[in-house]
Design a protein around this motif. Structure first.
Motif, short mmCIF file in Angstrom:
data_model
loop_
_atom_site.label_atom_id
_atom_site.label_comp_id
_atom_site.label_asym_id
_atom_site.label_seq_id
_atom_site.Cartn_x
_atom_site.Cartn_y
_atom_site.Cartn_z
N THR A 235 50.65 -39.83 16.12
CA THR A 235 50.19 -40.49 17.34
C THR A 235 51.07 -41.67 17.68
O THR A 235 51.47 -41.87 18.84
CB THR A 235 48.73 -40.95 17.16
OG1 THR A 235 47.89 -39.81 16.96
CG2 THR A 235 48.25 -41.73 18.38
N GLU B 48 47.06 -33.94 20.93
CA GLU B 48 48.03 -32.95 20.45
C GLU B 48 47.71 -31.53 20.92
O GLU B 48 48.41 -30.59 20.54
CB GLU B 48 48.06 -32.94 18.91
CG GLU B 48 48.78 -34.12 18.31
CD GLU B 48 48.94 -34.00 16.79
OE1 GLU B 48 50.01 -34.38 16.30
OE2 GLU B 48 47.99 -33.56 16.11
N ARG C 112 54.42 -40.54 19.00
CA ARG C 112 54.28 -39.94 20.32
C ARG C 112 54.09 -41.01 21.39
O ARG C 112 54.47 -40.83 22.55
CB ARG C 112 53.11 -38.96 20.32
CG ARG C 112 53.09 -38.02 21.51
CD ARG C 112 52.12 -36.87 21.32
NE ARG C 112 50.77 -37.35 21.06
CZ ARG C 112 50.14 -37.25 19.89
NH1 ARG C 112 50.73 -36.65 18.87
NH2 ARG C 112 48.91 -37.71 19.72
N GLU C 113 53.51 -42.16 21.02
CA GLU C 113 53.34 -43.25 21.97
C GLU C 113 54.67 -43.87 22.39
O GLU C 113 54.77 -44.50 23.45
CB GLU C 113 52.43 -44.33 21.37
CG GLU C 113 50.97 -43.89 21.25
CD GLU C 113 50.09 -44.90 20.55
OE1 GLU C 113 48.86 -44.70 20.53
OE2 GLU C 113 50.63 -45.90 20.00
N ALA D 195 45.45 -34.10 15.96
CA ALA D 195 45.08 -35.44 16.40
C ALA D 195 44.75 -35.41 17.89
O ALA D 195 45.19 -34.51 18.61
CB ALA D 195 46.24 -36.41 16.15
#
Length: 382
Positions: free
Chosen positions: A37, A74, A40-41, A71
């Motif tokens: 996560t 996703e 990906r941010e 998550a």
């Protein structure tokens, strides 16, 4: 020096488009939902979960079923890496992921691990030892592809067991013939572990050998390394592992680089502290505050690399057990510029070379299709 290129093409894996063509490498104990996560941010790409053992998944091991959960966010690009040595077990594990959706969502991508050099894996004939048995390798890839249906299956491997037992060209041809959507090559042999320098010339050679996309892996410490790898090898994309440890913003740099932008991130310590607290908060939300903060401890030294931090504060951060405690310790560290001296330097494991542990008689017959006896591991990760 910052490099640029024209906007790089997206990576196409079946119906899955990966843009930019950047993949987070599975790392045991690292690429859990919280870390995926966080990465990906900062940027786009494909973020693969920790390696999952197919035997443990098939036997519905509770820890493994939790590890394989997608998550939040996703759903459209959940990616799973599987380890297995038996075609039937691998096929069944893929069926569970695709048809039963045991991860809570249908994966968009499945990767098969044939690159792990860890002795507990290779001594059982798994990981980077397995492509030597080319018929068994092909049978495993075929079983996964057939079970996956329209979900793309890729393969990750190394150059070979050692310089005398090179496997990657055969592996690439076989993976392509059995329907793999792409292959990732780490430019080291198994006996090198993570020592020395990855030899990208093998990646270029594999690009010439196969028509499916080849992804390059090994010694990608900065976004400019990724640009250089693409330029030198012609690979279709990159797989980043140790380079993002303590630096999840690297994925933002990679996104910029692949878009043709020269922008690179040099966060101040205050900005790094914010990322550290965000990381620990995500872990705490997933595991509970005590366990999450305990899990975060392994990341502290990577985040602090090159910064001026008193030794007693470093020790306290490495034993942190709560989010408020973490925030207080970080607030006490003076702000400072990012230590540019650590840029381009290796991170994570740098173990020296050593002979590869193999099952007795493993090298005798490359065409033996039988799975190694007792080789299935009963736990996830690795």
């Amino acid at each position: 020096m910052t490099s640029t290129l024209e906007r790089a093409p997206a990576l196409q894996l079946g119906s899955l488009t990966v843009d930019p063509a950047v993949v987070l490498a599975p790392m045991a104990g690292i690429t859990n939902p919280a870390f995926r996560t966080l990465c990906r941010e900062f940027g786009a790409g494909l973020y693969v979960c920790e390696m999952i053992t197919t035997r443990a998944l098939v036997e519905r091991n509770a820890k493994t079923l939790k590890m394989v959960q997608a998550a939040p966010g996703e759903a459209d690009a959940f990616s799973v890496q599987l380890y297995g040595v038996d075609p039937a077990t691998v096929g069944r594990a893929v069926e569970m992921l695709v048809d039963e959706q045991v991860a809570g969502t249908r994966p968009a991508h499945i990767d098969l691990n044939f690159g792990c050099p860890v002795p507990k894996v290779t001594r059982k004939g798994g990981g980077s030892a397995l492509p030597w048995r080319r018929r068994l390798f092909g049978n495993i890839v075929r079983a996964a592809v057939q079970a996956a249906g329209d979900v793309p299956v890729t393969v990750k491997t190394r150059v070979g067991i050692d310089a005398e037992h090179v496997t990657y060209l055969d592996a690439g041809r076989i993976a392509q013939d059995e329907g793999a959507a792409a292959i990732t090559l780490h430019g080291r042999t198994a006996d090198q572990l993570y020592s020395g320098t990855a030899d990208w010339s093998h990646i270029a050679r594999l690009v010439e050998e196969v028509s499916i996309p080849v992804l390059g892996n090994g010694d990608l410490w900065e976004a400019d390394d990724a640009l250089r790898m693409v330029a030198e090898t012609g690979c279709a994309g990159v797989v980043v592992g140790r380079g993002c440890l303590g630096r999840p913003w690297l994925f933002g740099d990679l996104a910029a680089a692949f878009a043709g932008s020269p922008h690179r991130t040099l966060p101040t310590f205050r900005q790094v502290a914010e990322v550290m607290h965000r990381h620990a908060t995500l872990l705490a939300a997933d595991q509970g505050e005590v366990h999450g903060c305990s899990d975060f401890r392994k990341h502290v030294a990577w985040y602090l690399k090159g910064f001026s931090v008193p030794s007693d504060v470093r020790r306290a951060l490495a034993m942190v057990s709560g989010l408020d405690e973490l925030a207080g310790l970080l607030d006490g560290i003076p702000d400072q510029p990012y230590p540019e001296g650590v840029l381009g330097a290796p991170r994570g494991r740098t173990t020296p070379p050593r002979p590869v542990a193999l099952p007795e008689g493993w090298l005798a017959d490359r065409d033996d299709p039988r799975p190694p006896a007792g080789a299935e591991l009963l736990v996830g990760g690795g």
